[in-house]
Enzyme design. Structure first.
Site, PDB file in Angstrom:
ATOM      1  CE  LYS A  82      -9.925   7.435 -53.585  1.00  0.00           C
ATOM      2  NZ  LYS A  82     -10.448   8.676 -54.156  1.00  0.00           N
TER       3      LYS A  82
ATOM      4  NE  ARG B  64      -5.308  10.561 -57.705  1.00  0.00           N
ATOM      5  CZ  ARG B  64      -5.544  10.478 -56.407  1.00  0.00           C
ATOM      6  NH1 ARG B  64      -5.041   9.499 -55.702  1.00  0.00           N
ATOM      7  NH2 ARG B  64      -6.311  11.367 -55.825  1.00  0.00           N
TER       8      ARG B  64
ATOM      9  NE  ARG C 207     -11.308  16.734 -48.562  1.00  0.00           N
ATOM     10  CZ  ARG C 207     -10.951  15.792 -49.434  1.00  0.00           C
ATOM     11  NH1 ARG C 207     -11.167  14.521 -49.152  1.00  0.00           N
ATOM     12  NH2 ARG C 207     -10.424  16.094 -50.588  1.00  0.00           N
TER      13      ARG C 207
ATOM     14  NE  ARG D  53      -6.517  17.036 -49.312  1.00  0.00           N
ATOM     15  CZ  ARG D  53      -6.876  15.850 -49.805  1.00  0.00           C
ATOM     16  NH1 ARG D  53      -7.359  14.925 -49.001  1.00  0.00           N
ATOM     17  NH2 ARG D  53      -6.781  15.607 -51.085  1.00  0.00           N
TER      18      ARG D  53
ATOM     19  NE  ARG E 251      -8.184  16.870 -55.265  1.00  0.00           N
ATOM     20  CZ  ARG E 251      -8.809  17.270 -54.148  1.00  0.00           C
ATOM     21  NH1 ARG E 251      -8.878  18.552 -53.842  1.00  0.00           N
ATOM     22  NH2 ARG E 251      -9.363  16.390 -53.367  1.00  0.00           N
TER      23      ARG E 251
END
Ligand code: ADP
Length: 192
Positions: free
Chosen positions: A13, A88, A127, A133, A144
């Site tokens: 996204k 969400r 990632r 992150r 998640r």
């Protein structure tokens, strides 16, 4: 053009929103980015959100709605926007619908980027190495993905029922996926 991008963590996204922003010349509103900016600034809201985000759970609906109302009150959203990371859960979908009705800016499209779970896990792992992150740790990623299945996936049905949903195959090169999204944004009446 007002559009919302839907899809699991790792579905692409954020990447596609950045490209769409250039193409459509409308702002990209990422609730994840807005929250990370609050955390980085050390604001009261950021302090509240930090731990919840790192765990992979959802920050409160109230905080998110306040942040969004604030963002939509800025004049750059008048000609449209690309929303990413919100809604969400169904309560957020409902709140957004009411907010957009109130400001007379109904959503034009909800685009779901469809990517199988094993590929999502692979992409997030890549990632994590590159960006480090805080919420890309294996445990947080599991949370998640579960939060997505339990709370966010029903939002797709919400937009389907409202006749706004377009599903786009999110597997493939960045350009391929981008082109699929652009094609999906052509209104049916123009296709012929
Ligand atoms: P992802 O790559 O998992 O889609 P985001 O950058 O969109 O991540 O969001 C990161 C985190 O910020 C989420 O896991 C959540 O804790 C918080 N967050 C972002 N958007 C929302 C939202 N709409 N409601 C609640 N929490 C949110």
């Amino acid at each position: 053009m007002r559009l919302v991008l839907l899809g699991a963590p790792g579905s692409g996204k954020g990447t596609q929103a950045a490209r769409l922003k250039e193409h459509l010349q409308v702002p990209h509103i990422s609730t994840g980015d807005l929250l990370r900016a609050e955390v980085a600034a050390g604001s009261k809201l950021g302090l509240e959100a930090k731990e919840v985000m790192a765990s992979g759970n959802l920050v409160s609906d109230e905080i998110l709605l306040g942040m969004l109302e604030d963002r939509f009150s800025r004049p750059d959203t008048r000609d449209g926007f690309i929303l990413d990371g919100y809604p969400r859960n169904l309560a957020q979908a409902d709140a957004l619908d009411k907010l957009l009705t109130r400001i007379r800016q109904p959503m034009d499209y909800a685009v779901q980027l469809d990517v199988p779970t094993d590929l999502l896990v692979e992409r997030i792992a890549g990632r994590a190495k590159a960006e480090g992150r805080a919420d890309d740790s294996p445990e947080s990623v599991r949370t998640r993905l579960k939060v997505y299945d339990d709370q966010t996936a029903p939002v797709i049905e919400f937009y389907r029922q409202h006749g706004q949903l377009t599903v786009v195959d999110g597997v493939g090169g960045l350009d391929d996926v981008f082109n699929r999204i652009i094609e999906a944004l052509v209104p049916a009446k123009e296709v012929g």
